[in-house]
Write a protein that holds these residues in place. Structure first.
Motif, short mmCIF file in Angstrom:
data_model
loop_
_atom_site.label_atom_id
_atom_site.label_comp_id
_atom_site.label_asym_id
_atom_site.label_seq_id
_atom_site.Cartn_x
_atom_site.Cartn_y
_atom_site.Cartn_z
N PRO A 92 -23.28 106.64 146.88
CA PRO A 92 -22.30 106.21 145.82
C PRO A 92 -21.32 105.12 145.83
CG PRO A 92 -23.04 108.25 146.87
CD PRO A 92 -23.33 107.87 147.80
N GLU A 93 -20.85 105.13 147.36
CA GLU A 93 -19.87 104.39 147.56
C GLU A 93 -20.85 102.30 146.84
OE1 GLU A 93 -16.54 103.21 150.31
OE2 GLU A 93 -18.31 103.99 150.71
N ALA A 94 -21.88 102.98 148.25
CA ALA A 94 -22.24 101.38 147.53
C ALA A 94 -22.59 101.12 146.01
CB ALA A 94 -23.49 101.02 148.92
N LEU A 99 -22.70 97.12 141.48
CA LEU A 99 -22.99 97.85 140.16
C LEU A 99 -21.21 96.70 139.39
CD1 LEU A 99 -23.39 101.57 138.49
CD2 LEU A 99 -24.61 99.15 138.34
N GLU A 100 -20.58 96.72 140.48
CA GLU A 100 -18.77 95.56 140.88
C GLU A 100 -19.50 94.05 140.71
OE1 GLU A 100 -15.61 95.54 139.59
OE2 GLU A 100 -16.14 98.04 138.72
N LEU A 101 -20.39 93.90 141.47
CA LEU A 101 -21.36 92.61 142.07
C LEU A 101 -21.71 92.56 140.74
CD1 LEU A 101 -22.67 93.25 145.50
CD2 LEU A 101 -20.33 91.97 144.79
N ASP A 108 -30.48 92.68 139.50
CA ASP A 108 -30.78 94.18 139.24
C ASP A 108 -30.34 94.90 139.85
OD1 ASP A 108 -32.41 93.55 136.52
OD2 ASP A 108 -34.24 92.78 137.78
N VAL A 109 -29.73 95.89 139.75
CA VAL A 109 -29.04 96.64 140.89
C VAL A 109 -30.29 98.76 140.78
CG1 VAL A 109 -27.34 98.64 141.56
CG2 VAL A 109 -26.76 96.48 140.59
N GLU A 110 -30.87 98.93 141.78
CA GLU A 110 -31.17 99.48 141.76
C GLU A 110 -30.62 101.50 143.04
OE1 GLU A 110 -35.36 99.97 142.57
OE2 GLU A 110 -35.63 98.64 141.46
N TYR A 111 -30.18 101.69 142.58
CA TYR A 111 -29.69 103.89 143.12
C TYR A 111 -30.90 103.92 144.08
CZ TYR A 111 -26.73 107.28 145.08
OH TYR A 111 -26.01 108.50 145.64
N TRP A 112 -30.59 104.54 145.54
CA TRP A 112 -31.96 104.60 146.12
C TRP A 112 -30.63 105.89 146.82
CZ3 TRP A 112 -35.86 101.64 148.29
CH2 TRP A 112 -36.61 100.96 147.54
N TYR A 140 -41.68 103.96 152.90
CA TYR A 140 -42.07 104.41 152.14
C TYR A 140 -41.79 103.70 150.83
CZ TYR A 140 -44.87 107.01 148.55
OH TYR A 140 -45.31 107.44 147.07
N ARG A 141 -40.50 103.77 151.06
CA ARG A 141 -40.12 103.39 149.41
C ARG A 141 -39.54 101.48 149.18
NH1 ARG A 141 -34.86 106.30 146.49
NH2 ARG A 141 -35.91 104.98 144.62
N ILE A 142 -39.45 101.59 150.16
CA ILE A 142 -38.97 99.63 150.56
C ILE A 142 -40.84 99.12 150.28
CG2 ILE A 142 -38.95 97.99 151.96
CD1 ILE A 142 -37.27 99.57 153.17
#
Length: 161
Positions: A92-94, A99-101, A108-112, A140-142
């Protein structure tokens, strides 16, 4: 979402809280599978310490994570800048930092959401199993995500091919 996932990915940044377990693990796995076609880095919101369980879990699948030196987003920006097509946040912190970046970079930003295996208690084997689970899930996801984004769509390709 489908549009973002079909775009060709040239560079990816993995971000977690301290760049000690999840993001360096993701970086090492992504480099192992896609290092010739995609530029890969990792960073943390804060600076952590190298984690021996992370290194051991990667060693089990033939990936050397021992040379990783944890670094912050700020350090990465100072050393080489932040020019990435895709930022994948793992905590969450990352995710908030990623998103700030996007205020200053076009990425594009994805949250895993990825559990922190350092919170696992028990025997050495139980703790190592938690790291293995994170490693296998990230792997797997990568492979699924970056394989899609590293293949440029040719005009002659159809949905069924």
């Amino acid at each position: 979402m489908a549009e973002a996932q079909s775009k060709r990915i040239h560079s990816v940044l993995f971000v977690c809280a301290m760049n000690a377990v999840r993001s360096p693990m993701a970086e090492a796995i992504a480099r192992h599978y896609f290092g010739r076609s995609i530029y890969v880095q990792s960073a943390g919101v804060r600076k952590g310490e190298t984690n021996s369980f992370m290194t051991a879990a990667l060693d089990e699948i033939g990936i050397d994570g021992s040379k990783h030196k944890p670094r912050t987003l700020r350090e990465l920006e100072e050393w080489e800048g932040l020019n990435f097509d895709l930022i994948i946040s793992l905590s969450p912190e990352a995710h908030h930092a990623a998103l700030e970046l996007t205020r200053t970079i076009a990425a594009d930003v994805e949250y895993w959401p990825t559990p922190d295996p350092t919170l696992t208690q028990g025997t050495r084997e139980q703790v190592l199993d938690a790291y293995r689970n994170i490693r296998d899930g990230l792997s797997y996801r990568i492979r699924l995500r970056l394989k899609q984004g590293s293949e440029a769509q040719r005009p002659d390709q159809t949905e069924s091919s």
